[in-house]
Design an enzyme around this catalytic site. Structure first.
Site: not given
Ligand code: BEZ
Length: 220
Positions: A46
């Site tokens: 994100c």
């Molecule tokens: C991420 O944004 O890296 C992420 C968020 C939740 C689960 C897996 C990855």
């Protein structure tokens, strides 16, 4: 009830954001708007995605498109996270609002829940959903990715360009289309209409069926 999808009018949800209180219909107003959700603040994928959306801000501005991020933590947490996002993608400024949805009400209404992901308290998490909403508040395109797969902002711009062209002209964009490539004339347009509608002319693909449905033309 099936979740929000292409053709549906977005609900007029209301929530706090990093840029103040937002009522969705007022925010969209009469602009194309991209609403994109994120599984959580301070998560790796994100952080890269929000930074890249901010880095492309000029591209969205050129097209008159508004952005709205959504993540489940509160506004204070979002504001702290923005410092990391901006540091990780040098030169980017997160100018678009990020909505806060700690109670998961907005993501439910916008069909952005990932059924396989839960936070440490067992609460549902958003998927990487992205809706492109037209000025009439209808969803025109949805992308749905799992938490573990980051989106491609070049692809977001590409589909946006397709939507902007196909909303103005009776054309469609073929496989792997990119701006500058030929488009195809919509099947609903008859040959007689096509001659009038596309004075620049068009080329019909020679097909074994002999049918004249694959007609390439330049963007009007
Ligand atoms: C991420 O944004 O890296 C992420 C968020 C939740 C689960 C897996 C990855």
């Amino acid at each position: 009830m099936p979740g929000l999808t292409i053709g549906d009018t977005i609900p007029n949800v209301e929530a706090d954001s990093t840029r103040g209180r937002i009522r969705l219909h007022e925010y969209v107003d009469d602009s194309w708007t991209i609403i994109f959700s994120h599984p959580g603040d301070f998560t790796p994928v994100c952080t890269t995605e929000l930074g890249k959306m901010a880095a492309y801000q000029q591209e969205f501005d050129k097209r008159g498109v508004k952005l709205l991020g959504i993540s489940c933590d509160d506004v204070h947490c979002h504001n702290e996270w923005i410092k990391d996002i901006e540091a990780h993608t040098p030169g980017c400024k997160v100018a678009y609002p990020i909505m806060a949805d700690p109670n998961r009400e907005i993501i439910k209404e916008l069909n952005m829940i990932d059924p396989d992901e839960r936070d440490p308290h067992g609460k549902p998490l958003p998927s990487r959903a992205l809706h492109i909403v037209a000025p009439n508040k209808q969803v025109k395109l949805s992308l749905l990715y799992p938490a573990t797969t980051g989106r491609n902002v070049d692809e977001v711009i590409r589909v946006l360009d397709s939507l902007l062209i196909t909303s103005k002209h009776k054309v469609a964009t073929p496989v792997n289309w990119k701006p500058g490539d030929k488009v195809v004339i919509s099947p609903s347009v008859s040959s007689d209409e096509a001659k009038k509608m596309f004075p620049q002319g068009y080329e019909s693909a020679k097909l074994p069926s002999g049918k004249d449905y694959l007609r390439y033309t330049n963007v009007p």
